[in-house]
Enzyme design. Sequence first.
Site, PDB file in Angstrom:
ATOM      1  CB  SER A  44     -34.568  26.409 -14.637  1.00 52.88           C
ATOM      2  OG  SER A  44     -33.792  26.955 -13.592  1.00 52.88           O
TER       3      SER A  44
ATOM      4  CG  ASP B 269     -26.838  24.122 -15.731  1.00 51.32           C
ATOM      5  OD1 ASP B 269     -26.667  25.182 -15.111  1.00 51.32           O
ATOM      6  OD2 ASP B 269     -27.946  23.566 -15.867  1.00 51.32           O
TER       7      ASP B 269
ATOM      8  CG  HIS C  85     -29.529  26.809 -16.161  1.00 50.75           C
ATOM      9  ND1 HIS C  85     -29.856  25.656 -15.474  1.00 50.75           N
ATOM     10  CD2 HIS C  85     -30.495  27.722 -15.845  1.00 50.75           C
ATOM     11  CE1 HIS C  85     -30.957  25.860 -14.773  1.00 50.75           C
ATOM     12  NE2 HIS C  85     -31.375  27.094 -14.985  1.00 50.75           N
TER      13      HIS C  85
END
Length: 287
Positions: free
Chosen positions: A156, A202, A234
């Site tokens: 991330s 995601d 994600h």
Amino acid sequence: MLTSGLASIAAVAGLATALSPGANAAENPYERGPVPTTASIEAARGPYAVSQATVSSFSVTGFGGGTIYYPTSTADGTFGAIAISPGYTARQSSIAWLGPRLASQGFVVFTIDTLTTSDQPASRGRQLLAALDYLTERSSVRGRVDATRLGVMGHSMGGGGTLEAAKSRPSLQAAIPLTGWNMDKTWPEIQTPTLVVGADGDSIASVTSHSEPFYRSLPSSLDKAYLELNNATHFTPNRSNTTIAKYSIAWLKRFIDNDIRYEKFLCPLPQPSLAIEEYRGNCPHTS
């Protein structure tokens, strides 16, 4: 005739040496571990027993401490190393599974905490580099690390930080952003072989607005690849995942260790499957 005969014998002996199993290892002093197979790089653990060391945030500057995972034996000499950053609001526990999994394949791995859980990608990039500097210069395992063979990974915002670190330090040998997030979408300055990992489901850093633009913006001359996970989110990199591990190991081995035995897992390009939505890249790799 005697001279000619001796020359022929020498040539045959030289060919035999070149074709022998140890020839490539002799040519590549960074090669570590047995000949890889699909089973060996998909396994939960590789051939090396792993030890670990905790690094307190109070003993370092520039990042938030972490855990070092490393091959227990010193019989094979030094190893390449990777620093890994967690994502927004997360701590090192969210990416801890990568530590022993990668270390057991023959790397020193540093999963780090960041200074705050809200640090942005540029800060996380600086912290990854600070962690590598600590690992190679001051850590208790610095003697096990080859400071010329380093890489970065992150999830991330840590993935966005991975791109920032690679941009700032071109000498890095490999970068792997995992479902990366960054406001900057273009990375033509990066010179580090980069594997961009995205997830088809995601909804936080969608592949159309993050991973795909990241990949497309990398120089066409760069060794690069784009792996889009199938039926993933994600947060898929926060759990043990065989596909992420397999291609991360292959990428790190190929470019940190320059181990061409792992090229076969990257080229020809992997095809779509139950685990892979899409894979792009340039083959064969040149570094």
